[in-house]
Design a protein around this motif. Sequence first.
Motif, PDB file in Angstrom:
ATOM      1  N   LEU A  15      39.780  23.169 -40.704  1.00  0.00           N
ATOM      2  CA  LEU A  15      39.940  23.841 -39.419  1.00  0.00           C
ATOM      3  C   LEU A  15      41.159  24.741 -39.303  1.00  0.00           C
ATOM      4  CD1 LEU A  15      38.977  20.841 -37.108  1.00  0.00           C
ATOM      5  CD2 LEU A  15      37.577  22.840 -37.628  1.00  0.00           C
ATOM      6  N   GLY A 250      30.829  32.489 -33.434  1.00  0.00           N
ATOM      7  CA  GLY A 250      30.170  31.315 -32.886  1.00  0.00           C
ATOM      8  C   GLY A 250      28.677  31.519 -32.733  1.00  0.00           C
ATOM      9  N   GLU A 289      29.371  23.968 -38.248  1.00  0.00           N
ATOM     10  CA  GLU A 289      30.025  23.152 -37.226  1.00  0.00           C
ATOM     11  C   GLU A 289      31.473  23.591 -37.022  1.00  0.00           C
ATOM     12  OE1 GLU A 289      27.685  18.889 -37.869  1.00  0.00           O
ATOM     13  OE2 GLU A 289      29.534  19.310 -38.972  1.00  0.00           O
ATOM     14  N   ALA A 290      32.185  23.798 -38.119  1.00  0.00           N
ATOM     15  CA  ALA A 290      33.589  24.179 -38.023  1.00  0.00           C
ATOM     16  C   ALA A 290      33.754  25.533 -37.339  1.00  0.00           C
ATOM     17  CB  ALA A 290      34.216  24.211 -39.418  1.00  0.00           C
ATOM     18  N   LEU A 292      31.728  27.048 -35.237  1.00  0.00           N
ATOM     19  CA  LEU A 292      31.387  26.985 -33.817  1.00  0.00           C
ATOM     20  C   LEU A 292      32.448  26.237 -33.021  1.00  0.00           C
ATOM     21  CD1 LEU A 292      29.412  27.758 -31.654  1.00  0.00           C
ATOM     22  CD2 LEU A 292      27.992  25.799 -32.272  1.00  0.00           C
ATOM     23  N   ALA A 293      33.006  25.163 -33.585  1.00  0.00           N
ATOM     24  CA  ALA A 293      34.081  24.437 -32.899  1.00  0.00           C
ATOM     25  C   ALA A 293      35.321  25.311 -32.741  1.00  0.00           C
ATOM     26  CB  ALA A 293      34.418  23.163 -33.672  1.00  0.00           C
ATOM     27  N   LEU A 294      35.699  26.017 -33.803  1.00  0.00           N
ATOM     28  CA  LEU A 294      36.861  26.906 -33.746  1.00  0.00           C
ATOM     29  C   LEU A 294      36.637  28.035 -32.751  1.00  0.00           C
ATOM     30  CD1 LEU A 294      37.544  27.016 -37.570  1.00  0.00           C
ATOM     31  CD2 LEU A 294      39.217  26.238 -35.860  1.00  0.00           C
ATOM     32  N   ARG A 296      34.669  28.053 -30.080  1.00  0.00           N
ATOM     33  CA  ARG A 296      34.747  27.544 -28.716  1.00  0.00           C
ATOM     34  C   ARG A 296      36.193  27.283 -28.305  1.00  0.00           C
ATOM     35  NH1 ARG A 296      29.651  23.224 -28.864  1.00  0.00           N
ATOM     36  NH2 ARG A 296      27.999  24.785 -28.526  1.00  0.00           N
ATOM     37  N   HIS A 297      36.986  26.782 -29.228  1.00  0.00           N
ATOM     38  CA  HIS A 297      38.400  26.526 -28.930  1.00  0.00           C
ATOM     39  C   HIS A 297      39.136  27.827 -28.627  1.00  0.00           C
ATOM     40  CE1 HIS A 297      42.273  24.570 -29.011  1.00  0.00           C
ATOM     41  NE2 HIS A 297      42.681  25.330 -30.014  1.00  0.00           N
TER      42      HIS A 297
END
Length: 446
Positions: A15, A250, A289-290, A292-294, A296-297
């Motif tokens: 991440l 994303g 996953e990584a 999309l998570a990054l 969104r953050h």
Amino acid sequence: MSVTPFDSVLFGPLLSDAELAALLDDRAQLRAMLSFEAALARAEGRCGVIPEEAAERIAEVADRQEVDSASLAEGTARDGIPVPALVAALRKAVGGEAAHYVHWGATTQDVMDTGLVLRLKQILDLLETRLDVLGEALAALADAERGTVMLARTRGQQATPTSFGLKVAGWLAPLQRHLNRLEEFEDRLGVLSFGGAVGNLSALGEEGPAVEAALAEELGLAVPAMPWHAQRDSLVELGNWLGLVCGSLGKLAGDVLLLCQNEVGELREGGGGGGSSTLPQKSNPVRSEAVLALARHAVGLTRQLQAAAFHQHERDGVAWQLEWLVLPQMIVATGAALRQSIALIESLEIDRARMRANIDATNGLTLAEAASFALSAHLPRPEAQALVKDACKEVLASGRPLVDILAERSDAPVDWEALRDPAAQLGAADTFIDRVLESRGSEADI
């Protein structure tokens, strides 16, 4: 556990982004601030504001000095800023009469903001390179897969046939626009911050503008219309751009994530990995996953950075500290998302047979729109739509192909066999792919 995964040895490879983090750490910040002090001394020596001998001594020491950030921690906690302690350390290292002229006429925000701009130029170069690498990979994929037929899905439901190449072109197109935006706003960001205590360079008197110009030249930065201590729009613009980039990444990752689901099975992440601690059969889409998570953050942080624009009077410590909290995280998240996206696309596995099988499994329902327009050439449009809609209900009830049912129900001279081919329903997909490739100068790939 680390305070954030960005600083974690455990989660960092997933991440974080070591290359960008190195440009944002204490050492890089102190080096950039010392570069400002060296350039300031040279500029003031050139303008006759301080003795040339003092300027040479200050610049010589500042250019080679390494300051331990821990030695400044107590002073930073006391003053809320690291520059007073840094200037004291620099004066001690310079020594003699020249020490008197260190930091002459400048203020903390000049040092910190300009130091940030110097590092942002390097950061944006890295992000631009990665965007371009990702763009090239997507351009090649869009061109190669322009004839690969798959299901389009709207609002979570199967819609009509489309081209996988067109889907990829849809991931690519906004990235090119982000590169264009970057080229346009880089000049607004790459400017000197130099205003003295309250933004009017009063300590330098009439020589202020001359020193400003000489300092900008020394650092390779532009001169703004006026000092921007309390005008944070360019940094907010940068944050908005980072949010836009992450939004597009994303979207890409989200699409891949859904297409990797077992029930869909049209894509797979390559490169191995994605194992489960208890389910031997699983290969989890770790990169998607990584990303999309990054994304969104980072997108969530854009609002916080925008709040830093509420800068009170000539300097606002609260808004300024908010930038320190938010902007580095946004930069690292964007860099990590780009890094993971490049790896994702370069190793992506495409199951073309599964794409076709998923179309066939609909028994022609995804050809309903094409059928309604084919019938509309011979029937009033409302009648054609009603006929097809009723036939779709029979498909769901009987499992028979839509085209067979329509051929039985209508004597309209429609070429039903030609209609069965989903590849005939791609419309202007090739034209749109060509336009996207042309927009980034990829005509050679067409």
